[in-house]
Write a protein that holds these residues in place. Structure first.
Motif, PDB file in Angstrom:
ATOM      1  N   LEU A  21       0.824  -1.207   0.000  1.00 56.89           N
ATOM      2  CA  LEU A  21       0.000   0.000   0.000  1.00 56.89           C
ATOM      3  C   LEU A  21       0.865   1.266   0.000  1.00 56.89           C
ATOM      4  O   LEU A  21       0.449   2.301  -0.510  1.00 56.89           O
ATOM      5  CB  LEU A  21      -0.967  -0.016   1.174  1.00 56.89           C
ATOM      6  N   ILE A  22       2.072   1.171   0.541  1.00 49.91           N
ATOM      7  CA  ILE A  22       3.024   2.284   0.445  1.00 49.91           C
ATOM      8  C   ILE A  22       3.466   2.436  -1.009  1.00 49.91           C
ATOM      9  O   ILE A  22       3.518   3.544  -1.536  1.00 49.91           O
ATOM     10  CB  ILE A  22       4.236   2.062   1.373  1.00 49.91           C
ATOM     11  N   ASP A  62       7.481   2.514  13.490  1.00 47.53           N
ATOM     12  CA  ASP A  62       6.679   1.395  12.983  1.00 47.53           C
ATOM     13  C   ASP A  62       5.232   1.814  12.736  1.00 47.53           C
ATOM     14  O   ASP A  62       4.366   0.988  12.534  1.00 47.53           O
ATOM     15  CB  ASP A  62       6.749   0.197  13.923  1.00 47.53           C
ATOM     16  N   GLY A  63       4.977   3.123  12.708  1.00 47.21           N
ATOM     17  CA  GLY A  63       3.636   3.646  12.480  1.00 47.21           C
ATOM     18  C   GLY A  63       3.377   3.943  11.015  1.00 47.21           C
ATOM     19  O   GLY A  63       4.293   4.179  10.229  1.00 47.21           O
ATOM     20  N   PHE A  64       2.092   3.925  10.651  1.00 46.01           N
ATOM     21  CA  PHE A  64       1.673   4.185   9.276  1.00 46.01           C
ATOM     22  C   PHE A  64       0.591   5.250   9.268  1.00 46.01           C
ATOM     23  O   PHE A  64      -0.228   5.309  10.184  1.00 46.01           O
ATOM     24  CB  PHE A  64       1.121   2.899   8.635  1.00 46.01           C
ATOM     25  N   ARG A  65       0.591   6.072   8.221  1.00 45.15           N
ATOM     26  CA  ARG A  65      -0.419   7.119   8.035  1.00 45.15           C
ATOM     27  C   ARG A  65      -0.864   7.111   6.583  1.00 45.15           C
ATOM     28  O   ARG A  65      -0.189   6.562   5.715  1.00 45.15           O
ATOM     29  CB  ARG A  65       0.149   8.489   8.377  1.00 45.15           C
ATOM     30  N   LEU A  66      -1.976   7.769   6.321  1.00 43.71           N
ATOM     31  CA  LEU A  66      -2.470   7.902   4.953  1.00 43.71           C
ATOM     32  C   LEU A  66      -1.725   9.007   4.211  1.00 43.71           C
ATOM     33  O   LEU A  66      -1.338  10.011   4.801  1.00 43.71           O
ATOM     34  CB  LEU A  66      -3.961   8.254   4.963  1.00 43.71           C
ATOM     35  N   ARG A 117       5.114   5.655   5.823  1.00 45.32           N
ATOM     36  CA  ARG A 117       5.627   5.359   7.166  1.00 45.32           C
ATOM     37  C   ARG A 117       5.716   6.655   7.953  1.00 45.32           C
ATOM     38  O   ARG A 117       6.070   7.701   7.417  1.00 45.32           O
ATOM     39  CB  ARG A 117       7.000   4.712   7.100  1.00 45.32           C
ATOM     40  N   GLU A 118       5.412   6.554   9.223  1.00 45.41           N
ATOM     41  CA  GLU A 118       5.497   7.706  10.110  1.00 45.41           C
ATOM     42  C   GLU A 118       6.964   7.950  10.464  1.00 45.41           C
ATOM     43  O   GLU A 118       7.731   7.017  10.649  1.00 45.41           O
ATOM     44  CB  GLU A 118       4.682   7.440  11.382  1.00 45.41           C
ATOM     45  N   VAL A 119       7.342   9.211  10.544  1.00 46.12           N
ATOM     46  CA  VAL A 119       8.707   9.583  10.889  1.00 46.12           C
ATOM     47  C   VAL A 119       8.660  10.486  12.111  1.00 46.12           C
ATOM     48  O   VAL A 119       7.806  11.362  12.221  1.00 46.12           O
ATOM     49  CB  VAL A 119       9.385  10.324   9.714  1.00 46.12           C
ATOM     50  N   ASP A 120       9.587  10.253  13.057  1.00 45.54           N
ATOM     51  CA  ASP A 120       9.698  11.143  14.211  1.00 45.54           C
ATOM     52  C   ASP A 120      11.115  11.720  14.224  1.00 45.54           C
ATOM     53  O   ASP A 120      11.854  11.571  13.260  1.00 45.54           O
ATOM     54  CB  ASP A 120       9.354  10.416  15.516  1.00 45.54           C
ATOM     55  N   GLY A 121      11.491  12.359  15.289  1.00 45.95           N
ATOM     56  CA  GLY A 121      12.807  12.987  15.384  1.00 45.95           C
ATOM     57  C   GLY A 121      13.969  12.013  15.322  1.00 45.95           C
ATOM     58  O   GLY A 121      15.082  12.387  14.982  1.00 45.95           O
TER      59      GLY A 121
END
Length: 134
Positions: free
Chosen positions: A76-77, A93-97, A84-88
């Motif tokens: 789906l990516i 391991d998170g996903f967003r639309l 994929r979710e990105v942080d600092g």
């Protein structure tokens, strides 16, 4: 080309082929619409989607191993529905639309989630197997 609304103030324009491929991949995925509606407002971790947890939450059609779940989310990516979710610290391991994902989810919110036909499943499997250029 079709212009669709998204939370982003700049509209994205996608070809009809892109929209058809993404919609087919979405309905052929092992996930329910509830997963994608949850992703409209928050990042969902792989642990919340995979195994018995995701099935009990109503995110998946059946319990999925983490590997199977990660592969389905990865597809789906590739078709542009998720990111994929990105942080600092880097990738999580998170996903967003994506904007395309938002548009497709909005389309299905007021209708019934379609069942993929045999042709949809075969077409999606062939596209995934060969990773044909789109």
């Amino acid at each position: 080309m079709t212009t669709l609304d998204s939370p982003n103030p700049k509209p994205f324009v996608y070809t009809q082929k892109t929209l058809e491929r993404a919609e087919r991949s979405l309905i052929c995925s092992p996930f329910h619409l509830s997963l994608f509606t949850a992703m409209q407002t928050q990042s969902i971790s792989l642990g919340a989607i995979a195994t018995e947890t995701g099935f009990q939450t109503g995110y998946t059609k059946r319990p999925l191993s983490e590997l199977v779940c990660d592969n389905a989310l990865g597809w789906l990516i590739e078709v542009g529905i998720l990111r994929r979710e990105v942080d600092g610290q880097g990738i999580t391991d998170g996903f967003r639309l994506t904007p395309l994902g938002y548009q497709l989810v909005e389309k299905f919110l007021n209708t019934t989630w379609p069942s993929p036909s045999l042709g949809d499943r075969v077409n999606d499997a062939i596209t995934r197997w060969f990773r044909l250029p789109f």
